[in-house]
Design a protein around this motif. Structure first.
Motif, PDB file in Angstrom:
ATOM      1  N   ARG A   1      46.347 -39.140  67.398  1.00 19.94           N
ATOM      2  CA  ARG A   1      44.982 -39.167  67.350  1.00 19.94           C
ATOM      3  C   ARG A   1      44.122 -38.516  68.056  1.00 19.94           C
ATOM      4  N   ASN A   2      43.043 -37.872  67.878  1.00 20.66           N
ATOM      5  CA  ASN A   2      42.099 -37.017  68.523  1.00 20.66           C
ATOM      6  C   ASN A   2      40.817 -37.229  68.065  1.00 20.66           C
ATOM      7  N   GLU A   3      39.889 -37.890  68.965  1.00 27.13           N
ATOM      8  CA  GLU A   3      38.465 -38.381  68.598  1.00 27.13           C
ATOM      9  C   GLU A   3      37.886 -38.190  69.857  1.00 27.13           C
ATOM     10  N   VAL A   4      36.565 -37.337  69.804  1.00 22.63           N
ATOM     11  CA  VAL A   4      35.872 -37.144  70.853  1.00 22.63           C
ATOM     12  C   VAL A   4      34.280 -37.608  70.240  1.00 22.63           C
TER      13      VAL A   4
ATOM     14  N   VAL B   1      27.793 -35.566  69.123  1.00 27.84           N
ATOM     15  CA  VAL B   1      28.723 -34.793  68.347  1.00 27.84           C
ATOM     16  C   VAL B   1      30.034 -35.585  68.570  1.00 27.84           C
ATOM     17  N   ARG B   2      30.718 -35.411  67.234  1.00 29.41           N
ATOM     18  CA  ARG B   2      31.960 -36.122  66.892  1.00 29.41           C
ATOM     19  C   ARG B   2      32.487 -35.066  66.784  1.00 29.41           C
ATOM     20  N   GLY B   3      33.976 -34.928  67.083  1.00 27.38           N
ATOM     21  CA  GLY B   3      34.974 -34.078  66.931  1.00 27.38           C
ATOM     22  C   GLY B   3      36.215 -34.130  67.408  1.00 27.38           C
ATOM     23  N   GLN B   4      36.920 -33.278  67.790  1.00 23.40           N
ATOM     24  CA  GLN B   4      38.097 -33.192  68.289  1.00 23.40           C
ATOM     25  C   GLN B   4      38.323 -32.187  69.752  1.00 23.40           C
TER      26      GLN B   4
ATOM     27  N   ARG C   1      48.288 -31.289  65.253  1.00 23.63           N
ATOM     28  CA  ARG C   1      47.116 -31.324  64.270  1.00 23.63           C
ATOM     29  C   ARG C   1      47.890 -31.664  62.895  1.00 23.63           C
ATOM     30  N   HIS C   2      47.128 -31.667  61.679  1.00 28.11           N
ATOM     31  CA  HIS C   2      47.586 -31.986  60.407  1.00 28.11           C
ATOM     32  C   HIS C   2      48.328 -30.699  59.759  1.00 28.11           C
ATOM     33  N   TYR C   3      48.136 -29.666  60.423  1.00 26.16           N
ATOM     34  CA  TYR C   3      48.752 -28.447  59.503  1.00 26.16           C
ATOM     35  C   TYR C   3      49.838 -27.929  60.506  1.00 26.16           C
ATOM     36  N   GLY C   4      50.458 -28.371  61.589  1.00 28.12           N
ATOM     37  CA  GLY C   4      51.466 -27.988  61.958  1.00 28.12           C
ATOM     38  C   GLY C   4      51.370 -27.461  63.514  1.00 28.12           C
ATOM     39  N   ARG C   5      50.002 -27.267  64.001  1.00 30.21           N
ATOM     40  CA  ARG C   5      50.042 -26.789  65.436  1.00 30.21           C
ATOM     41  C   ARG C   5      49.669 -27.977  66.141  1.00 30.21           C
TER      42      ARG C   5
END
Length: 203
Positions: free
Chosen positions: A6-9, A67-70, A134-138
Motif C-alpha cells: 500500500r502506498n497512499e498519500v 493532492v492524492r498520490g504516492q 509498485r505494480h510493475y516490478g519496481r
C-alpha cells in the motif's frame, strides 16, 4: 490495515512556486513544485510534488490544493544532493477545502536493519527503511521514523518483516559538511503515528 502492499498519500496545502518542467516521458510532461503543509506545531513542511501536466488544468495554483498520490523514491546518481530522492507523485489534484492535511498509508517490508538512537533530550527514535512494491516490478525505498515506545518495539524487528503504518510526510533541514564547506540540505521522511506487523503471505 491488512493490505500487503500500500502506498497512499493525501496532502493539502499551498503551492509555494509555479510548477517547473521536470521531464517528459512517453509524450507526457511532468512538472515539479513545492507544497507547503502546516504542522500543528506551527512549523510547516515543504514537500516536493511531481504532477502530470493534465492535472494542472483542473486547479488554481493560487488556492489551497488537495493532492492524492504516492510517495516515490529514486537514486540520485549525479553526486549532488541526497542519494535517495523522495517525491510525492500526484495521481489526482483538486481545489482544497481549507483544512491542512498530511496523511500517508504504507505497507511493505523492512529492507535494512532498524537503527535505534536517542535524541540529546533522551527521546527514543528508530530509523526504518521500508520497501514498497509498485505494480510493475519496481520498489520504492522510503525512510520512516518511529518514536518512544514504538521505537523500542520496532528496533527489535528483522529485515524482511512486513509492516503496515500510518503517518505523515515531513521535511527536515540539516547541515552537510563537504570538502567545499557546509551546505544546508533537506531530508524527507515519514513520521510514523501507528505501525503494526503483518502476517507473511503464506502464514
Amino acid at each position: 490495515m491488512t493490505t500487503q502492499t500500500r502506498n497512499e498519500v493525501l496532502l493539502e496545502g499551498i503551492a509555494l512556486e509555479a510548477p517547473a518542467l521536470s521531464h517528459e516521458n512517453h509524450g507526457t510532461r511532468f512538472y515539479r513544485f513545492p507544497l507547503q503543509v502546516p504542522r500543528l506545531s506551527g512549523t510547516p513542511d515543504t514537500l516536493p510534488v511531481l504532477v502530470p501536466e493534465a492535472l494542472l488544468t483542473a486547479v488554481r495554483l493560487e488556492d489551497p490544493l488537495r493532492v492524492r498520490g504516492q510517495l516515490r523514491s529514486f537514486n540520485n546518481r549525479s553526486g549532488v544532493g541526497n542519494r535517495l530522492v523522495l517525491t510525492v507523485y500526484a495521481q489526482a489534484m483538486e481545489p482544497g477545502s481549507g483544512e491542512p492535511c498530511n496523511r500517508i498509508l504504507l505497507s511493505g517490508a523492512l529492507c535494512k536493519p532498524p537503527i535505534f538512537r536517542r535524541t540529546p533530550l533522551g527521546r527514543s527514535i528508530c530509523d526504518l527503511m521500508l520497501a514498497v512494491n509498485r505494480h510493475y516490478g519496481r520498489s520504492d525505498y522510503l525512510p520512516c521514523i518511529t518514536w518512544g515506545a514504538r521505537a523500542c518495539e520496532t528496533a527489535l524487528w528483522d529485515v524482511g518483516t512486513r509492516v503496515s503504518l500510518e503517518g505523515r510526510l515531513q521535511s527536515r533541514s540539516y547541515i552537510k559538511v563537504l570538502d567545499t564547506g557546509a551546505v544546508e540540505r533537506t531530508a524527507f521522511e515519514v513520521s510514523v503515528l501507528d505501525i503494526c506487523r503483518l502476517s507473511a503471505p503464506d502464514d
